[in-house]
Design a protein around this motif. Sequence first.
Motif, PDB file in Angstrom:
ATOM      1  N   GLU A   1       0.849  -1.187   0.000  1.00 49.78           N
ATOM      2  CA  GLU A   1       0.000   0.000   0.000  1.00 49.78           C
ATOM      3  C   GLU A   1       0.888   1.242   0.000  1.00 49.78           C
ATOM      4  O   GLU A   1       1.783   1.370   0.834  1.00 49.78           O
ATOM      5  CB  GLU A   1      -0.916   0.001   1.237  1.00 49.78           C
ATOM      6  N   ASP A   2       0.687   2.114  -0.992  1.00 51.17           N
ATOM      7  CA  ASP A   2       1.398   3.387  -1.085  1.00 51.17           C
ATOM      8  C   ASP A   2       0.388   4.511  -1.011  1.00 51.17           C
ATOM      9  O   ASP A   2      -0.665   4.459  -1.666  1.00 51.17           O
ATOM     10  CB  ASP A   2       2.177   3.492  -2.397  1.00 51.17           C
ATOM     11  N   ALA A   3       0.691   5.549  -0.233  1.00 48.45           N
ATOM     12  CA  ALA A   3      -0.220   6.691  -0.107  1.00 48.45           C
ATOM     13  C   ALA A   3       0.581   7.972   0.067  1.00 48.45           C
ATOM     14  O   ALA A   3       1.672   7.963   0.639  1.00 48.45           O
ATOM     15  CB  ALA A   3      -1.167   6.502   1.076  1.00 48.45           C
ATOM     16  N   SER A   4       0.034   9.084  -0.430  1.00 43.77           N
ATOM     17  CA  SER A   4       0.684  10.385  -0.265  1.00 43.77           C
ATOM     18  C   SER A   4      -0.363  11.482  -0.398  1.00 43.77           C
ATOM     19  O   SER A   4      -1.438  11.256  -0.976  1.00 43.77           O
ATOM     20  CB  SER A   4       1.792  10.601  -1.296  1.00 43.77           C
ATOM     21  N   ASN A   5      -0.056  12.683   0.142  1.00 41.91           N
ATOM     22  CA  ASN A   5      -0.966  13.810  -0.018  1.00 41.91           C
ATOM     23  C   ASN A   5      -0.182  15.091  -0.277  1.00 41.91           C
ATOM     24  O   ASN A   5       1.052  15.090  -0.327  1.00 41.91           O
ATOM     25  CB  ASN A   5      -1.900  13.953   1.190  1.00 41.91           C
ATOM     26  N   THR A   6      -0.913  16.181  -0.427  1.00 41.44           N
ATOM     27  CA  THR A   6      -0.300  17.440  -0.863  1.00 41.44           C
ATOM     28  C   THR A   6       0.396  18.200   0.252  1.00 41.44           C
ATOM     29  O   THR A   6       1.005  19.242  -0.013  1.00 41.44           O
ATOM     30  CB  THR A   6      -1.379  18.353  -1.479  1.00 41.44           C
ATOM     31  N   VAL A   7       0.325  17.725   1.487  1.00 45.13           N
ATOM     32  CA  VAL A   7       1.019  18.423   2.584  1.00 45.13           C
ATOM     33  C   VAL A   7       2.236  17.651   3.063  1.00 45.13           C
ATOM     34  O   VAL A   7       2.734  17.870   4.161  1.00 45.13           O
ATOM     35  CB  VAL A   7       0.051  18.695   3.770  1.00 45.13           C
ATOM     36  N   GLY A   8       2.715  16.748   2.226  1.00 40.27           N
ATOM     37  CA  GLY A   8       3.977  16.071   2.528  1.00 40.27           C
ATOM     38  C   GLY A   8       3.874  14.702   3.157  1.00 40.27           C
ATOM     39  O   GLY A   8       4.899  14.043   3.393  1.00 40.27           O
ATOM     40  N   PHE A   9       2.652  14.215   3.434  1.00 40.45           N
ATOM     41  CA  PHE A   9       2.502  12.861   3.979  1.00 40.45           C
ATOM     42  C   PHE A   9       2.821  11.831   2.906  1.00 40.45           C
ATOM     43  O   PHE A   9       2.396  11.950   1.763  1.00 40.45           O
ATOM     44  CB  PHE A   9       1.080  12.645   4.484  1.00 40.45           C
ATOM     45  N   SER A  10       3.559  10.786   3.289  1.00 33.75           N
ATOM     46  CA  SER A  10       3.875   9.699   2.374  1.00 33.75           C
ATOM     47  C   SER A  10       4.076   8.419   3.180  1.00 33.75           C
ATOM     48  O   SER A  10       4.720   8.449   4.242  1.00 33.75           O
ATOM     49  CB  SER A  10       5.139  10.013   1.569  1.00 33.75           C
ATOM     50  N   SER A  11       3.530   7.319   2.716  1.00 37.95           N
ATOM     51  CA  SER A  11       3.719   6.049   3.402  1.00 37.95           C
ATOM     52  C   SER A  11       3.776   4.921   2.387  1.00 37.95           C
ATOM     53  O   SER A  11       3.188   5.001   1.301  1.00 37.95           O
ATOM     54  CB  SER A  11       2.590   5.783   4.406  1.00 37.95           C
ATOM     55  N   SER A  12       4.498   3.853   2.749  1.00 34.01           N
ATOM     56  CA  SER A  12       4.576   2.656   1.922  1.00 34.01           C
ATOM     57  C   SER A  12       4.716   1.468   2.861  1.00 34.01           C
ATOM     58  O   SER A  12       5.700   1.380   3.604  1.00 34.01           O
ATOM     59  CB  SER A  12       5.766   2.727   0.965  1.00 34.01           C
ATOM     60  N   THR A  13       3.744   0.603   2.888  1.00 37.53           N
ATOM     61  CA  THR A  13       3.760  -0.542   3.791  1.00 37.53           C
ATOM     62  C   THR A  13       3.461  -1.824   3.023  1.00 37.53           C
ATOM     63  O   THR A  13       2.791  -1.806   1.990  1.00 37.53           O
ATOM     64  CB  THR A  13       2.724  -0.386   4.916  1.00 37.53           C
ATOM     65  N   THR A  14       3.960  -2.925   3.529  1.00 39.29           N
ATOM     66  CA  THR A  14       3.719  -4.232   2.929  1.00 39.29           C
ATOM     67  C   THR A  14       3.135  -5.174   3.972  1.00 39.29           C
ATOM     68  O   THR A  14       3.358  -5.016   5.174  1.00 39.29           O
ATOM     69  CB  THR A  14       5.003  -4.842   2.350  1.00 39.29           C
ATOM     70  N   GLN A  15       2.402  -6.157   3.502  1.00 38.43           N
ATOM     71  CA  GLN A  15       1.838  -7.193   4.346  1.00 38.43           C
ATOM     72  C   GLN A  15       2.095  -8.551   3.694  1.00 38.43           C
ATOM     73  O   GLN A  15       2.035  -8.678   2.468  1.00 38.43           O
ATOM     74  CB  GLN A  15       0.328  -7.007   4.526  1.00 38.43           C
ATOM     75  N   SER A  16       2.378  -9.553   4.508  1.00 41.93           N
ATOM     76  CA  SER A  16       2.511 -10.929   4.035  1.00 41.93           C
ATOM     77  C   SER A  16       1.405 -11.765   4.654  1.00 41.93           C
ATOM     78  O   SER A  16       1.013 -11.531   5.804  1.00 41.93           O
ATOM     79  CB  SER A  16       3.873 -11.509   4.414  1.00 41.93           C
ATOM     80  N   SER A  17       0.903 -12.722   3.910  1.00 45.51           N
ATOM     81  CA  SER A  17      -0.165 -13.567   4.429  1.00 45.51           C
ATOM     82  C   SER A  17      -0.203 -14.890   3.687  1.00 45.51           C
ATOM     83  O   SER A  17       0.299 -15.014   2.558  1.00 45.51           O
ATOM     84  CB  SER A  17      -1.518 -12.863   4.313  1.00 45.51           C
TER      85      SER A  17
END
Length: 209
Positions: free
Chosen positions: A138-154
């Motif tokens: 999952e990758d997410a970002s916004n216009t005020v500088g937030f950014s994240s990238s996470t992975t899950q295994s299952s």
Amino acid sequence: MKKITAAVLLTAALSTPAFAEGFFIGADIGTAAGYPDRTGETVNGLIGAGATYASATQKTSSIAFDLHGGQWITERFGWEVGYDALGSVDGSWTSIGSTTGSYKYSASAFHVAALGGIPLGRGKLYGKAGLFSASTKEDASNTVGFSSSTTQSSTGLMIGGGYEFSFSDKIAGHAGMNLFNGMKFNDFTNNTTSNKTLVQVLVGVDYKF
């Protein structure tokens, strides 16, 4: 490491005389659906954060493909291993008085399954049941500088079925569906995980040895 293991299994099967009869390799292409829908949560979160207006959109399906190999040990029973590229879906949001941003979910898996078949016409109806090992991102970002990238295994149960039609002694076409039950995804809105069932609808070709 998972890709290497799958390749070793297929190579060993091809090179072992006992497995030569009934062995096949193939590829499929189609769509995948069932990804988490975060539009409602995203809008509610933006309104709760003070936005006077918010909207969000997200794709519902993605192009998918798989590569697989296995063996029909008898006319009715066999096995299969494969790699499943389940594609990705994009989402985005806009608001007044808060942020604008985007996110993307993607997934892939390896599976091993037992096969069962019933001859019908020039082909057979088949079903499969086994286990998968998946990786989601999952990758997410916004216009005020937030950014994240996470992975899950299952890991979970993979079931499927369809119809295979023989064009010749060596070539067969097929159409079918696979379900991956219990695939984990991260939720960027509250940093929790959810379990989803992804559905592949595919058509493809097998080569028989």
